[in-house]
Structures are given as structure tokens and as C-alpha cells.
Write a protein that holds these residues in place. Structure first.
Motif, PDB file in Angstrom:
ATOM      1  N   THR A  94      82.179  45.251 -45.716  1.00  0.00           N
ATOM      2  CA  THR A  94      80.992  45.236 -45.227  1.00  0.00           C
ATOM      3  C   THR A  94      80.471  45.692 -43.997  1.00  0.00           C
ATOM      4  OG1 THR A  94      81.277  42.991 -44.319  1.00  0.00           O
ATOM      5  CG2 THR A  94      80.415  42.797 -46.616  1.00  0.00           C
ATOM      6  N   CYS A  95      79.517  46.153 -43.632  1.00  0.00           N
ATOM      7  CA  CYS A  95      79.170  46.819 -42.256  1.00  0.00           C
ATOM      8  C   CYS A  95      79.292  45.976 -41.102  1.00  0.00           C
ATOM      9  CB  CYS A  95      77.917  47.727 -42.251  1.00  0.00           C
ATOM     10  SG  CYS A  95      76.461  46.836 -42.017  1.00  0.00           S
ATOM     11  N   GLY A  96      78.784  44.659 -41.186  1.00  0.00           N
ATOM     12  CA  GLY A  96      78.909  43.886 -40.278  1.00  0.00           C
ATOM     13  C   GLY A  96      77.674  43.756 -39.214  1.00  0.00           C
ATOM     14  N   ARG A  97      76.985  44.845 -39.499  1.00  0.00           N
ATOM     15  CA  ARG A  97      75.737  45.301 -38.363  1.00  0.00           C
ATOM     16  C   ARG A  97      74.415  45.040 -38.897  1.00  0.00           C
ATOM     17  NH1 ARG A  97      79.521  49.201 -38.053  1.00  0.00           N
ATOM     18  NH2 ARG A  97      78.299  50.399 -39.173  1.00  0.00           N
ATOM     19  N   CYS A  98      74.351  44.984 -40.329  1.00  0.00           N
ATOM     20  CA  CYS A  98      72.847  44.953 -40.746  1.00  0.00           C
ATOM     21  C   CYS A  98      72.456  43.779 -40.824  1.00  0.00           C
ATOM     22  CB  CYS A  98      73.032  45.741 -42.438  1.00  0.00           C
ATOM     23  SG  CYS A  98      73.684  44.663 -43.431  1.00  0.00           S
ATOM     24  N   GLN A  99      71.109  43.623 -41.287  1.00  0.00           N
ATOM     25  CA  GLN A  99      70.272  42.432 -41.178  1.00  0.00           C
ATOM     26  C   GLN A  99      70.956  41.389 -42.456  1.00  0.00           C
ATOM     27  OE1 GLN A  99      68.031  41.739 -38.875  1.00  0.00           O
ATOM     28  NE2 GLN A  99      68.228  39.506 -39.792  1.00  0.00           N
ATOM     29  N   GLU A 100      71.325  42.067 -43.484  1.00  0.00           N
ATOM     30  CA  GLU A 100      72.098  41.014 -44.526  1.00  0.00           C
ATOM     31  C   GLU A 100      73.426  40.549 -43.909  1.00  0.00           C
ATOM     32  OE1 GLU A 100      70.380  40.335 -46.893  1.00  0.00           O
ATOM     33  OE2 GLU A 100      68.869  42.347 -47.610  1.00  0.00           O
ATOM     34  N   CYS A 101      74.330  41.348 -43.406  1.00  0.00           N
ATOM     35  CA  CYS A 101      75.466  41.072 -42.650  1.00  0.00           C
ATOM     36  C   CYS A 101      75.297  39.730 -41.718  1.00  0.00           C
ATOM     37  CB  CYS A 101      76.173  42.119 -42.207  1.00  0.00           C
ATOM     38  SG  CYS A 101      77.126  43.256 -43.526  1.00  0.00           S
ATOM     39  N   ILE A 102      74.331  40.155 -40.748  1.00  0.00           N
ATOM     40  CA  ILE A 102      74.103  39.184 -39.685  1.00  0.00           C
ATOM     41  C   ILE A 102      73.554  38.063 -40.227  1.00  0.00           C
ATOM     42  CG2 ILE A 102      72.787  38.947 -37.537  1.00  0.00           C
ATOM     43  CD1 ILE A 102      72.755  42.078 -37.123  1.00  0.00           C
ATOM     44  N   HIS A 108      75.093  41.371 -49.769  1.00  0.00           N
ATOM     45  CA  HIS A 108      74.023  42.209 -50.301  1.00  0.00           C
ATOM     46  C   HIS A 108      73.867  43.363 -49.294  1.00  0.00           C
ATOM     47  CE1 HIS A 108      72.405  39.331 -53.064  1.00  0.00           C
ATOM     48  NE2 HIS A 108      72.569  38.516 -52.311  1.00  0.00           N
ATOM     49  N   CYS A 109      75.004  43.521 -48.354  1.00  0.00           N
ATOM     50  CA  CYS A 109      75.125  44.752 -47.434  1.00  0.00           C
ATOM     51  C   CYS A 109      74.807  45.917 -48.308  1.00  0.00           C
ATOM     52  CB  CYS A 109      76.569  44.686 -46.878  1.00  0.00           C
ATOM     53  SG  CYS A 109      76.831  46.091 -45.658  1.00  0.00           S
ATOM     54  N   ALA A 110      73.951  46.739 -47.788  1.00  0.00           N
ATOM     55  CA  ALA A 110      73.414  47.933 -48.625  1.00  0.00           C
ATOM     56  C   ALA A 110      74.560  49.054 -48.387  1.00  0.00           C
ATOM     57  CB  ALA A 110      72.247  48.429 -47.614  1.00  0.00           C
TER      58      ALA A 110
HETATM   59 ZN   LIG Z   1      75.999  45.181 -43.781  1.00  0.00          ZN
END
Ligand SMILES: [Zn+2]
Ligand SMILES: [Zn+2]
Length: 344
Positions: A94-102, A108-110
Motif C-alpha cells: 500500500t502507499c500509506g499516504r492516501c485517504q484510504e490508507c490513512i 482499498h488503496c488506489a
Molecule cells: Zn494508499
């Protein structure tokens, strides 16, 4: 000079499996190099073999294997599990930065990338994976630990999505690997829970009965049978993907009850109930997709603490060199098969 195989790994193209010797991948900073100890295979791998529309960013040949237990052989000092540690891998980067991750919905990380689809997976001797996606599993049997990242973590996630209250009533439709794990996890977390399993085959009925969980044979009429024998359910989780499952499930639910859809089924959902029926009963229908790193940590802890046993779920074990046979068994689904594991 002998040619030493750099890294034996399985490559999949539509209709074709190929074991190949590949050069070792470079290990980026923050990543670990891993010796694969065991790797489960499931329906996703079969879809890849049959040829499927791949997610954006993925292309054939695919290097599959997303259910991995491994030993760390190289890692950055101070960064995650160190060499010699045994781990299981969360299959999503996961990116760890997007709204879903946070907000705790990292499944659901895009820009999420899937192990064994976007990135080379565990049907190999060695692989690399980001250290923050590794969960320590030192004291676990690797063949059983390989079930944690998919079948068990997915089950835990679906159970979370069900909002089952303490001492509640839960019916599970479809009791293969994931369904069985849902039943066992819910009992491990709350011994006062009432469980019912709707099963299709005699073999599954026997296996679930041996766990002391009552079964309803066959989906037809299961809604009424469940209500008559066990009362109304707080939640129903479907992992059968059967056409009739949502209908029967809704008949099982109490007012305000929740249906969780966890299977893969491309057809439309058809419900033999009215809009008003759903409205007045305040029925909730939710999806459950994959799992998060915290789900994997939770189920790993349940097994490490002895609260959850995975004994008996690995029914077929193959060496990496026998990958073709492993896929054939998965395809044939012989009676008694639950999970298939490949050891490197
Ligand atoms: Zn993400
Ligand atoms: Zn899987």
C-alpha cells in the motif's frame, strides 16, 4: 562451470505454467530478501492460469504466489524483521499516504500492488518484499502459516465486517478454507457465539460437524431451516458465491441484521424480497474485500497464542518442482481438499 540456478520461480501465462531460472531481483532500501518456506495457492492463481483480465499495472507472464511464509535472509539493519526471522507477508503493498490508507481501509488503496500479481510472488525459492509488510511468525509451522495471509486474514476481515455482537448468532454459507476459518475465529474470539454452517458436500458437513458446529445441508430452504432450528441470525457471511445465497441469507437475518458478501461472483445479485421488506427490517448488505495488515497481525497473534488452530486445513503439499501437479489438484478439487501449499 556448473550453472547454479539463481532463483527457481514459476511463471504463468494463460494456459501455461513454466518453471524458470531467473536472476535475483535487486533489493531496494526498506525491503527484505526472503527465502520462501511455504506458499499457498488458491482460486486467484487458477484464474491467472486460465487467463483473466489483469488489474491495471499487471501483465503476463505473472509470477504468482500471494500466500507466503518465509525466512528473512537480508534486510536493512533496524528495519523490520531481521535475517533469521520467520515471517508471513501481507500480500498488498500500500502507499500509506492516501485517504484510504490513512483511515484504516488500506485494502482499498488506489495505488496498492498485489503480491503474486503486480509483483513477483512466493512460488519461487527467493523473493523480495517491503519490510513493513512482514509480520513475525517465528514459532509457527510455515505450511500452516502460509494460510494466514489469505484464507485466514480474509476470514477475519469478513468477520469484522459482520459487526457480530458478543454472544451473537452467525451463519456462514460456504465452508471451504475461508468459511471454516470464519467459524473457528469467531468461536476463538467469543466462545458464547452461536454458529451455523450451510454446507454443500457430505465431506464438508463431516469436517464442520467434527468441530462441533451444527450444519445445514444444501442452500435450498436453508433460510427457513436456519430460522426454525436456531432462531434469527445477527449476521450471515457468504463465501459460497452461490446465486441463491443472498436470498436465503436475508431470510435468516433478524431485523437490523447484516449480510456480508465475501465471494467472487460476476452475475447480478437477485433478491426475492421487496424494497419495503429490506427497508422496514433495516437489513444491511455489505461487501468484504481482502484484508489489511492489522487483520494479518491479529490472526497471526491468535494462532501464536494457541487460541486458533489451523490443523487439518493444509490437505495437499507439493514441492516447487511439482507446481503443475499442485495446480492440477486445485483445479480438480478432490474430495477432502481444503488448502494446497507449495514448499520451496
Ligand atoms: Zn494508499
Ligand atoms: Zn489466495
Amino acid at each position: 562451470m556448473d550453472a547454479v540456478p539463481a532463483n527457481l520461480r514459476l511463471a504463468v501465462s494463460p494456459g501455461q505454467l513454466l518453471l524458470e531460472n531467473a536472476p535475483k531481483e535487486a533489493r531496494p532500501a526498506g525491503w527484505a530478501r526472503l527465502k520462501v518456506l511455504a506458499c499457498g495457492i488458491c482460486g486467484t492463481d487458477l484464474h491467472l492460469l486460465h487467463g483473466m483480465k489483469l488489474p491495471i499495472g499487471a501483465a503476463y507472464p505473472i509470477f504468482p504466489g500471494h500466500e507466503v511464509a518465509a525466512e528473512v535472509i537480508e534486510a536493512d539493519p533496524g528495519c523490520g524483521p531481521q535475517p533469521g526471522s520467520r515471517v508471513v507477508l501481507h500480500p498488498l503493498l500500500t502507499c500509506g499516504r492516501c485517504q484510504e490508507c490513512i483511515s484504516g481501509r488500506e485494502n482499498h488503496c488506489a495505488s496498492g500492488e498485489m503480491l503474486g500479481v503486480h509483483r513477483a510472488g512466493g512460488l519461487a525459492q527467493e523473493m523480495i518484499w517491503r519490510s513493513d509488510r512482514l509480520v513475525p511468525a517465528d514459532d509457527l509451522d510455515p505450511q500452516q502459516a502460509a494460510l494466514l495471509p489469505d484464507a485466514v486474514a480474509t476470514a477475519f476481515h469478513a468477520l469484522r465486517r459482520s459487526n457480530l455482537p458478543q454472544g451473537g448468532k452467525l451463519a456462514v454459507i460456504g465452508s471451504g478454507g475461508v468459511g471454516t476459518n470464519i467459524l473457528q475465529i469467531s468461536r476463538a474470539l467469543d466462545p458464547a457465539v452461536t454458529l451455523v454452517a450451510v454446507v454443500n458436500s457430505e465431506g464438508t458437513a463431516r469436517r464442520i460437524s467434527e468441530l462441533g458446529i451444527p450444519v445445514i445441508h444444501g442452500l435450498e430452504g436453508a433460510g427457513r431451516a436456519c430460522k426454525a432450528d436456531f432462531g434469527e441470525m445477527d449476521a450471515v457471511i457468504d463465501f459460497s458465491g452461490a446465486e441463491a445465497a443472498p436470498n436465503e441469507a436475508i431470510r435468516m437475518l433478524r431485523k437490523g441484521g447484516r449480510l456480508v458478501l465475501g465471494s467472487v461472483r460476476d452475475e447480478r445479485v437477485s433478491l426475492a424480497t421487496s424494497y419495503t421488506g429490506l427497508m422496514t427490517r433495516e437489513i444491511e448488505i455489505v461487501g468484504s474485500y481482502s484484508s489489511t495488515l492489522s487483520d494479518l497481525r491479529a490472526v497471526t497473534e491468535l494462532v501464536r497464542s494457541g487460541q486458533l488452530s489451523l490443523a487439518g486445513l493444509v490437505t495437499h503439499i507439493f514441492a516447487l518442482e511439482e507446481a503443475e501437479q499442485a495446480f492440477a489438484v486445485l483445479e480438480q478439487r478432490p474430495a477432502g481438499m481444503v488448502r494446497v501449499v507449495v514448499t520451496a
